[in-house]
Design a protein around this motif. Sequence first.
Motif: not given
Ligand SMILES: [Zn+2]
Length: 438
Positions: A356-363, A391-396
Motif C-alpha cells: 500500500g501507500c508507503t507514506f507514514p500513516g496512510c492506509d 504512493l497514493c495520489e495525495h502522497h505522491h
Molecule cells: Zn498515501
Amino acid sequence: MQDALRELTSVAAEAAAASMWPLSEEELLTFIDRVHTAQQMLHAAMLHAVREVEGRAIPAKHQATSPQVWLRGRLRIGIGSALRMLAQARLLDTVPELDAAVTAGRINAEQLDSIVKAVGDLPSDLEPDVRNKATTTLMSWTSHLDPIELRKAGKRIQMHVAPDLDDAAEEERLRRAERAAYEQRFLTLSPIGDGRVRVRGILDARAAATVTAAIDPLCRPGTAPPIADRGGPNAERADATGIDGGEDLRTPGQRRADALVDVSRLLLAGGLLPDNGGDRPQLVITASYDVLRQRLGGGTTDTGEPVSAAAVRQMACDARILPLVFGGDSQILDAGRSRRLVTGPLRRALNARDRGCTFPGCDRPAGWCDAHHIVPWTDGGTTDLTNVALLCEHHHRAVHDVNGWQVRIGADGHPEFMPPAWIDPEQVPRRNPYHRRT
Ligand SMILES: [Zn+2]
Ligand SMILES: [Zn+2]
C-alpha cells in the motif's frame, strides 16, 4: 390618501438614503425589523390595489391579453412575479382573516405565497368550510414556520383532507419529475483559468445515487490524510496530522472532489474501461524533454490544459500515466521506455513489499497507488525495487513537492521518509507501520 402616499414616499426615501454606520447595534436591528414590517404592509397594499385593478377590468381596457401581462408591463416585473401577486390578491379577497394578518404585517410575502400554493393544491371540489379551515390552520403556523416548512405543512394538510387525491397523482407527478430530471442531465468540465476547471452538472436522483454510492466510501474523513499546500493557514497542522493518521482537515467538499478523482483513477488502473480508439484509456500528458529534466516550463493534458513542470514530473513518474514527450533528446526516452514501466513481475513484487501507500500513516491499499521513482527515470534512475515505492495520489504529490518530504529505501530494503525541516528540524526518518505484516 394622496397626502399620505406622498408622505410615505418621502419617508421611504429618507430611510433608503440613511447612513447605517452611526446606528448602534440595537438601532440597526430595529431598523431591519421595522423596514421589513413596512415592506410586508406595503405588499398588502399592493395586493389590494392589484385586486381592484383586476376587478375593474383595467387590463382589458388597456388592451392587455391578461391581468398578468398588464402587470408585467406596468411594473416591469417577470411574469412569474405577476402571477404570484394576482394569486395572492385573489386569496386575500376570499379569506378576510388572512387579509387582516397580511395587512398587519404578521405574514410575509413568501409565507403568503406558500399558503397560496398549498390552498391551490387542494382539490377544487372541496367543501368551502374545509378549504377555509386549511387556510386558517396554515395561517396560525406562520409565526414559527418559514416558507419551505409551510409548504411541507400544506402537503400534510392536503394528504389529510384529500387522501385519495393521492397516490395516483403523486405517482404521476414523481414520474414526470423523474423524466424531466433525466432529460436535463448534463456534465461539463470547463476551464476557468488559473489552473482551475469547473465541474457542473445535473443528474437524476437514481444516477446521483449511483455516483454517491461509488464515492461515499472514499469521502470518509481520514481515508486519505491530506497534504496541505505550503503556506496555507493549516499547512503545518495538516502535515503533522496527516502522518499521525489523525484529524482529516479536508472540507467535505474537498473530500468529495478527491473521491471522484480516486474513483476515476481506480477504474483507469483496473483496466475495466472500454478501449478508446484502440488504446487502453489512460491519462496522457504532453511535455518537452527539457521540462522533465530541468523542472522548468510545463506540459499540457490531452484536453489542452496547462500543468506545471512539478505536476508533469509526478505524472510521468508512473507508467499508468503516459507521457508524450516532444523535442530534445527523445531517443533516450524511447530507449529507456521499457525500463521505466513498473509492470508485470516488478509491480507484483513492489505490491508484495509495500502492500500500500508507503507514506507514514496512510492506509491506501496497493491498487490505489502509483509506483514512484525515487531517483526520476529522466535523471537516470533505475526501475527496480531499490528505486521505487508505492504512493497514493495525495502522497505522491507530497514527495514531488520540492520543499516537501524526501523518500529513500532504508537499510532493510523498505521505504522511509524524511520530513521537511519545517516539520521536524532533526529530520528523523519515519515509516508507515500501517501495512506491516504482524
Ligand atoms: Zn498515501
Ligand atoms: Zn513520483
